[in-house]
Design an enzyme around this catalytic site. Structure first.
Site, PDB file in Angstrom:
ATOM      1  N   ASP A   1      21.443   0.340 -16.275  1.00  0.00           N
ATOM      2  CA  ASP A   1      21.277  -0.875 -15.481  1.00  0.00           C
ATOM      3  C   ASP A   1      20.314  -1.816 -16.212  1.00  0.00           C
ATOM      4  O   ASP A   1      19.150  -1.475 -16.431  1.00  0.00           O
ATOM      5  CB  ASP A   1      20.709  -0.476 -14.108  1.00  0.00           C
ATOM      6  CG  ASP A   1      20.513  -1.652 -13.176  1.00  0.00           C
ATOM      7  OD1 ASP A   1      20.511  -2.807 -13.643  1.00  0.00           O
ATOM      8  OD2 ASP A   1      20.334  -1.409 -11.967  1.00  0.00           O
TER       9      ASP A   1
ATOM     10  N   CYS B   1       0.838  -1.205   0.000  1.00  0.00           N
ATOM     11  CA  CYS B   1       0.000   0.000   0.000  1.00  0.00           C
ATOM     12  C   CYS B   1       0.872   1.254   0.000  1.00  0.00           C
ATOM     13  O   CYS B   1       1.734   1.414   0.867  1.00  0.00           O
ATOM     14  CB  CYS B   1      -0.887  -0.013   1.234  1.00  0.00           C
ATOM     15  SG  CYS B   1      -1.834   1.505   1.454  1.00  0.00           S
TER      16      CYS B   1
ATOM     17  N   CYS C   1      -5.139  -0.138   6.137  1.00  0.00           N
ATOM     18  CA  CYS C   1      -5.557   1.269   6.338  1.00  0.00           C
ATOM     19  C   CYS C   1      -6.836   1.627   5.576  1.00  0.00           C
ATOM     20  O   CYS C   1      -7.354   2.735   5.716  1.00  0.00           O
ATOM     21  CB  CYS C   1      -4.438   2.232   5.933  1.00  0.00           C
ATOM     22  SG  CYS C   1      -4.217   2.405   4.147  1.00  0.00           S
TER      23      CYS C   1
ATOM     24  N   CYS D   1       0.242   3.220   3.502  1.00  0.00           N
ATOM     25  CA  CYS D   1       0.735   2.781   4.819  1.00  0.00           C
ATOM     26  C   CYS D   1       1.780   1.668   4.743  1.00  0.00           C
ATOM     27  O   CYS D   1       2.352   1.305   5.771  1.00  0.00           O
ATOM     28  CB  CYS D   1      -0.428   2.327   5.687  1.00  0.00           C
ATOM     29  SG  CYS D   1      -1.056   0.674   5.258  1.00  0.00           S
TER      30      CYS D   1
ATOM     31  N   CYS E   1      -6.297  -1.950   0.581  1.00  0.00           N
ATOM     32  CA  CYS E   1      -5.341  -2.257   1.641  1.00  0.00           C
ATOM     33  C   CYS E   1      -6.118  -2.768   2.851  1.00  0.00           C
ATOM     34  O   CYS E   1      -7.016  -2.072   3.346  1.00  0.00           O
ATOM     35  CB  CYS E   1      -4.538  -1.010   2.020  1.00  0.00           C
ATOM     36  SG  CYS E   1      -3.484  -1.277   3.470  1.00  0.00           S
TER      37      CYS E   1
END
Length: 412
Positions: A338, A201, A220, A204, A217
């Site tokens: 990368d 999430c 929360c 949170c 979520c």
């Protein structure tokens, strides 16, 4: 409308003229379009030039990790039904390239601008957009792009209290988190094929639950908002529940999703979905992407895929096995240096395709394909790969600078 009053100071006019001259010189020297160097010179002469050029336009900003160039093109096509459009159609999406594009559109009503994710907040501050389209956020250019949640946080802070209508994809939790600080959001159910950047999430850090197409979520309560626009198969559902057929020459589900978001943007400016979607049919290719070209008496379809989410969508477009596939990967500055993202791509989706590998980082890609159990041949260049390909249309998938190399070789 722009053109009626001249917002440019003498200094700004000098900056525009100098920028155009430098861009023309760069083109003449064969160094590309010149839009970035021209914009840099212009902004050096007048640091406020971008804001001045934008002030008489209805500005629409488009930002995302994937699909922003195509969506910008679709929105521009749709809005031409309502007035002249200026746009950075070639994808130069940082402040210099955007300034260059706007300098060429003195009579335009709309400015439809693709913006690199990292620059969105600053460009929004300078251009006072009427509308901002947010499509998705996923990992990209690992050597220099901040972790995706940091980008979402940057968007969230930059867009807090914005007067713009924000058109946002409610299926991407990071986009929802970013857009939720804006007072005026229109949610579009555009889908999300790549989910590996949205398991925790953004609010949170809790674990995201994903029943079916929904998400929330469990800790929360942060959850998927209810959309007012949606992609449904080959149709766009508008806020009144009407279904409008999507007419595109561009392939794949991702482009239907781009069309759905574009229709929602067009509606903000009074262009009805039917008109917007019909106009989008004009778009056949976007800066060479999806073009089918003839090379060595073979048909090659050029497909751009820059990061794991893009490769996943692209694999869903290609002809079924045994269509031959050429893969080309570079790791120059514009790609990100990368290449560890190759390990995030599911190359087992290419099983059954004859695969030919080239590009600066062909050996990195070869190792990844070996681990994925794929049969492939490493080639020195495009000419050799095409000669080795069995019959059938050849699907050519490349990342950013590799794609530009291929376009130059095939004369596209």
């Amino acid at each position: 409308m722009a053109g009626n009053s001249d917002p440019l100071t003498p200094r700004a006019k000098l900056a525009v003229t100098a920028g155009k001259a430098v861009a023309a010189a760069s083109r003449a020297a064969g160094r590309g379009s010149g839009s970035v160097i021209g914009g840099k010179v212009a902004l050096r002469l007048d640091p406020d030039l971008l804001a001045r050029l934008a002030q008489n336009l209805d500005v629409i900003l488009v930002s995302a990790t994937n699909g922003k160039t195509t969506t910008t093109r679709l929105i521009a096509e749709a809005l031409r039904a309502a007035g002249p459009v200026v746009s950075n159609a070639l994808g130069a999406n940082m402040p210099a390239g955007i300034t260059s594009a706007l300098a060429g559109g003195s009579e335009a009503k709309f400015g439809v601008i693709e913006v690199d994710e990292k620059y969105l907040a600053g460009v929004a501050r300078d251009t006072d957009p009427k509308c901002i389209a947010l499509l998705n956020l996923s990992r990209d250019q690992l050597d220099r792009a901040a972790e995706t949640r940091m980008l979402a946080e940057n968007w969230r802070e930059g867009l807090a209290g914005s007067k713009a209508v924000v058109i946002a994809n409610c299926d991407d939790p990071l986009v929802v988190w970013a857009a939720s600080s804006s007072p005026n959001v229109v949610w579009v159910a555009a889908g999300q094929m790549w989910k590996d950047d949205a398991w925790s999430c953004p609010s949170c850090g809790g674990v995201m639950q994903r029943p079916g197409d929904d998400w929330y979520c469990g800790e929360c309560g942060f959850r998927r908002p209810t959309p007012t626009w949606a992609l449904s198969g080959d149709h766009v559902l508008d806020p009144h529940g009407s279904a409008w057929p999507i007419h595109l020459q561009l392939p794949g589900r991702a482009n239907k999703a781009n069309a759905a978001s574009s229709a929602a943007v067009a509606a903000v400016f009074g262009v009805p979905p039917q008109v917007a979607l019909e106009r989008m049919y004009q778009v056949q290719a976007v800066a060479g992407r999806y073009d089918v070209v003839q090379f060595q008496n073979r048909d090659l379809r050029l497909l751009l895929a820059k990061n794991p989410a893009g490769w996943l969508e692209t694999f869903s477009l290609i002809d079924p096995p045994p269509a031959p596939v050429i893969l080309s990967v570079n790791a120059r500055g514009a790609d990100g240096t990368d290449t560890s993202w190759l390990w995030d791509v599911d190359y087992t989706r290419l099983t059954g395709h004859p695969i030919f590998v080239l590009g600066d980082r062909k050996l990195d890609l070869a190792v990844r394909l070996e681990v994925a159990g794929q049969h492939f041949q490493v080639c020195e260049n495009l000419d050799q790969a095409v000669q080795l390909c069995p019959p059938g249309r050849i699907e050519v998938i490349a990342n950013y600078t590799a794609f530009q190399d291929l376009r130059r070789r095939v004369g596209n």
